[in-house]
Structures are given as C-alpha cells and as structure tokens.
Design a protein around this motif. Structure first.
Motif, mmCIF file in Angstrom:
data_model
loop_
_atom_site.group_PDB
_atom_site.id
_atom_site.type_symbol
_atom_site.label_atom_id
_atom_site.label_comp_id
_atom_site.label_asym_id
_atom_site.label_seq_id
_atom_site.Cartn_x
_atom_site.Cartn_y
_atom_site.Cartn_z
ATOM 1 N N ILE A 223 0.847 -1.202 0.000
ATOM 2 C CA ILE A 223 0.000 0.000 0.000
ATOM 3 C C ILE A 223 0.881 1.249 0.000
ATOM 4 O O ILE A 223 1.754 1.402 0.850
ATOM 5 C CB ILE A 223 -0.941 -0.008 1.227
ATOM 6 N N ASP A 224 0.659 2.109 -0.945
ATOM 7 C CA ASP A 224 1.415 3.356 -1.163
ATOM 8 C C ASP A 224 2.869 3.107 -1.570
ATOM 9 O O ASP A 224 3.671 4.041 -1.600
ATOM 10 C CB ASP A 224 1.345 4.290 0.064
ATOM 11 N N ARG A 225 3.200 1.869 -1.886
ATOM 12 C CA ARG A 225 4.511 1.576 -2.482
ATOM 13 C C ARG A 225 4.280 0.986 -3.876
ATOM 14 O O ARG A 225 4.784 1.505 -4.864
ATOM 15 C CB ARG A 225 5.311 0.609 -1.600
ATOM 16 N N ARG A 226 3.522 -0.096 -3.912
ATOM 17 C CA ARG A 226 3.216 -0.685 -5.228
ATOM 18 C C ARG A 226 2.122 0.106 -5.934
ATOM 19 O O ARG A 226 2.177 0.355 -7.123
ATOM 20 C CB ARG A 226 2.810 -2.146 -5.042
ATOM 21 N N GLU A 227 1.072 0.447 -5.167
ATOM 22 C CA GLU A 227 0.032 1.358 -5.672
ATOM 23 C C GLU A 227 -0.632 2.043 -4.492
ATOM 24 O O GLU A 227 -0.416 1.666 -3.347
ATOM 25 C CB GLU A 227 -0.996 0.646 -6.556
ATOM 26 N N THR A 228 -1.430 3.065 -4.774
ATOM 27 C CA THR A 228 -1.989 3.871 -3.689
ATOM 28 C C THR A 228 -3.036 3.085 -2.890
ATOM 29 O O THR A 228 -3.630 2.120 -3.394
ATOM 30 C CB THR A 228 -2.688 5.132 -4.243
ATOM 31 N N GLU B 50 -5.888 4.139 -2.260
ATOM 32 C CA GLU B 50 -7.159 4.323 -2.977
ATOM 33 C C GLU B 50 -7.317 3.258 -4.064
ATOM 34 O O GLU B 50 -8.388 2.652 -4.208
ATOM 35 C CB GLU B 50 -7.207 5.727 -3.625
ATOM 36 N N ASP B 51 -6.234 3.024 -4.824
ATOM 37 C CA ASP B 51 -6.328 2.028 -5.909
ATOM 38 C C ASP B 51 -6.446 0.608 -5.351
ATOM 39 O O ASP B 51 -7.132 -0.238 -5.932
ATOM 40 C CB ASP B 51 -5.110 2.135 -6.835
ATOM 41 N N VAL B 52 -5.805 0.355 -4.221
ATOM 42 C CA VAL B 52 -5.953 -0.961 -3.571
ATOM 43 C C VAL B 52 -7.419 -1.174 -3.190
ATOM 44 O O VAL B 52 -8.015 -2.228 -3.460
ATOM 45 C CB VAL B 52 -5.045 -1.065 -2.323
ATOM 46 N N ARG C 108 -10.152 0.295 -4.384
ATOM 47 C CA ARG C 108 -11.025 0.142 -5.560
ATOM 48 C C ARG C 108 -10.862 -1.235 -6.183
ATOM 49 O O ARG C 108 -11.813 -1.846 -6.649
ATOM 50 C CB ARG C 108 -10.687 1.208 -6.608
ATOM 51 N N THR C 109 -9.626 -1.737 -6.184
ATOM 52 C CA THR C 109 -9.383 -3.067 -6.763
ATOM 53 C C THR C 109 -10.065 -4.151 -5.927
ATOM 54 O O THR C 109 -10.801 -4.997 -6.460
ATOM 55 C CB THR C 109 -7.864 -3.329 -6.825
ATOM 56 N N THR D 123 -4.882 5.569 6.381
ATOM 57 C CA THR D 123 -5.008 4.657 5.233
ATOM 58 C C THR D 123 -6.447 4.164 5.097
ATOM 59 O O THR D 123 -6.999 4.083 3.996
ATOM 60 C CB THR D 123 -4.041 3.465 5.397
#
Ligand code: CP
Ligand code: NVA
Length: 315
Positions: free
Chosen positions: A72-77, A79-81, A83-84, A101
């Motif tokens: 989280i916030d390294r590979r993707e935000t 927010e995107d985690v 939503r996914t 978070t």
C-alpha cells in the motif's frame, strides 16, 4: 466501521445480539458466494483467524493478504488498492500502520459509489472489533455491561480508546490509569456523539479500587519498537499483579486483548489465575466479528447499497 463510535449505542446492541455463540448452524448465510478481503500490514493471530472463520460461518470466502504483498502506497496507492479489492469483495477489512489509510480507502470507495464497507482490524488509533468482543465478554460474565466499573491500566492506546467508546455507550464507567504522557488526550472521545464515561487517572491503585474488571494491554504496540526502552521505563509500576488485583472487587475479572507479555503489563500469575477470562475474550473475537459482518451485510441490503459485482455496478 473505522471507529467504535461509527456504531450508535443501539447498533452496538444489535451487533452484540447477533454475536451470540448460540445457534451457529442456523446463521443466515449473508455472505454466500461472496468474498471478504482481510488486509494485514501488521502481524495477527486472533484477528486473522477470528475473521476468516466468521466469514466462513456466514457462507463467504475470506482472502487474507499481507501488507507486503499489496504494498500500500509503495506498489500502488491505498485508494487504488481499495477500488481493486472492491471489484471482488463484499467487505474490505484492514489492519493498517496508519489510521489515515483506512480513511483514504473509504474516501475512494465513496467516490466510486461502491457499497463495500471498510472495517478497521486495528490501526494506531482504534481496535473496534476487539472492543465489541470485550463488551460481549463483560456482558456474558456479568449479565450486562451497564453500571460496571472497568479499570484499564496501562497505555491509553488503540485498544483502550475503542474499549472506552464501547463500554461508555453501554453505560459502564471506565477508569484509565496511565503514566503522564501516555494517557488519553482531551481530544480523545470528543467526536463521539454518545460521550465517553471515563475517569483519566495516573494511579493504577485508584483505578482498580473496587472495580469489576481490570483490563490491560502491551506497553509497546506494533510500530512502536523504537520507543520500547523509554516505554518500559515509563510503565514501571503499571504491571497488573496479584497485589493490584486484590484491590479490585472480590468478584473482579481480568481481561487482556493479547498478545500478552508476562512480567511486563501483567504477571504470569494473574494471566493464568482464576480471575483471568482472557481465553473467553479471545474466543469472542470470532463471535463478535460474525455479529458485525452479519449486521453490516443486512444494513447494506436494507439500504439498497449492496454491490453486485457481476453486474459491474452497485444496486
Ligand atoms: N487481540 C488481537 O487483535 O490479537 P492479534 O494481534 O493476534 O490479532
Ligand atoms: N495495542 C496493541 C494491540 C494488539 C492487539 C498493538 O497495537 O500492538
């Protein structure tokens, strides 16, 4: 469901009613065919196992994901985690390093109009599922929570804040005894519309005097390793030992969310002693989680916000 105050007193009562260990086999399968994402940025024994089994008992499928896998916030935000995960799961539950978070995950889902609740599995601010299990345990032991005096001795941390919120909502009085600098802030509980019933103290003896429940938690929480030496020094004298328990009511019980550090916040004698109900408390983590998930799913259904991912939209 990021903080215990996200539930009204009436809603907390309903969750507790749904958390009964009785009639497990007849539970509504409110999660049948659906997934629940369980995200862990910190380790867990109780929360992970309690959640996975609660999801299974409601007919659902739990998917546990370690923090390093998601990044989280390294590979993707965050927010995107969120939503996914909401593409596949009916609920997102997460144990996070920073409470913010969780708030960002909620914001991302609200923005997308998704009907997927986010549940806090422990943050640096609160541990609401623990508190539901805690008040369930007090209710089982004493018949009701109202009117009980709960003495929390130690760090006014995530577990403490959620406990004070839940116990206050049900009419208990909580005395929190912490060393100077480690107690509750004035801001703690200020936003809880129900108001906190709490005495902020520094003396453990004053807190436990005549109390019905003595509760403690670790002095060094996850993510605080760099402070461990200073904390161990500050909390000397706050160990729950037999002499402290003797100052409580004769019928008093001892609670601890676990994991415990024998010889620090609690002695082995007290943890293993006849007044300790920590294993009943641990078992209740599963029942309380099931009660909350059932409540959230039925609420979502009633409000028409249950998401239907097969249609690719909320209905
Ligand atoms: N009490 C509790 O949350 O335990 P775990 O950290 O093992 O989940
Ligand atoms: N206060 C502890 C609770 C563990 C369940 C921590 O945050 O590590």
């Amino acid at each position: 469901m990021l903080k215990i105050s996200d539930l009204s007193a009436a809603e907390l009562g309903e969750v507790l009613d749904r958390s009964s260990p009785d009639g497990l086999a007849e539970r509504d399968q409110v999660l049948a065919g659906r997934g629940v994402a369980l995200v862990f940025e910190h380790p867990s024994a109780r929360t992970r196992n309690a959640c996975e089994m609660a999801v299974v008992q409601l007919g659902g499928h739990p998917v546990t994901i370690r923090g390093e896998e998601l990044g989280i916030d390294r590979r993707e935000t965050a927010e995107d985690v969120a939503r996914t995960l909401a593409c596949y799961h009916a609920v997102i539950a997460a144990r996070v390093e920073r409470h913010e978070t969780l708030e960002r995950m909620v914001g991302a889902l609200d923005g997308a109009g998704e009907g997927v609740p986010v549940v806090n599995l422990l943050s640096d601010e609160e541990h609401p599922l623990q508190a539901i299990a805690d008040v369930l345990t007090v209710a089982q032991h004493f018949g009701e929570v109202q009117g009980r005096v709960i003495a929390y001795v130690g760090d006014a941390n995530n577990v403490c804040r959620s406990l004070v919120g839940a116990a206050s909502a049900l009419g208990a009085q909580v005395r929190v005894a912490s060393p100077p600098g480690y107690g509750l802030d004035d801001a703690d509980g200020a936003e809880d519309p129900a108001g906190w019933r709490v005495d902020k103290l520094t003396s453990p003896e004053e807190a436990v005097s005549g109390a019905d429940v003595i509760y403690t938690d670790v002095w060094v929480s996850m993510g605080q390793d760099e402070e461990s030496q200073a904390r161990r020094r500050a909390f000397a004298g706050y160990s729950v030992d037999a002499a402290m328990v003797a100052k409580a009511a004769k019928h008093a019980v001892v609670m601890h969310c676990l994991p415990a550090h024998r010889g620090e916040e609690i002695t082995a004698e007290v943890l293993e002693g006849p007044q300790s109900i920590v294993w009943q408390q641990a078992a209740n983590r599963m029942h309380a989680t099931r009660g909350l998930l059932e409540f959230l799913m039925l609420e979502a259904e009633a409000s028409g916000h249950r998401s239907d991912h097969r249609l690719g939209r909320a209905r």
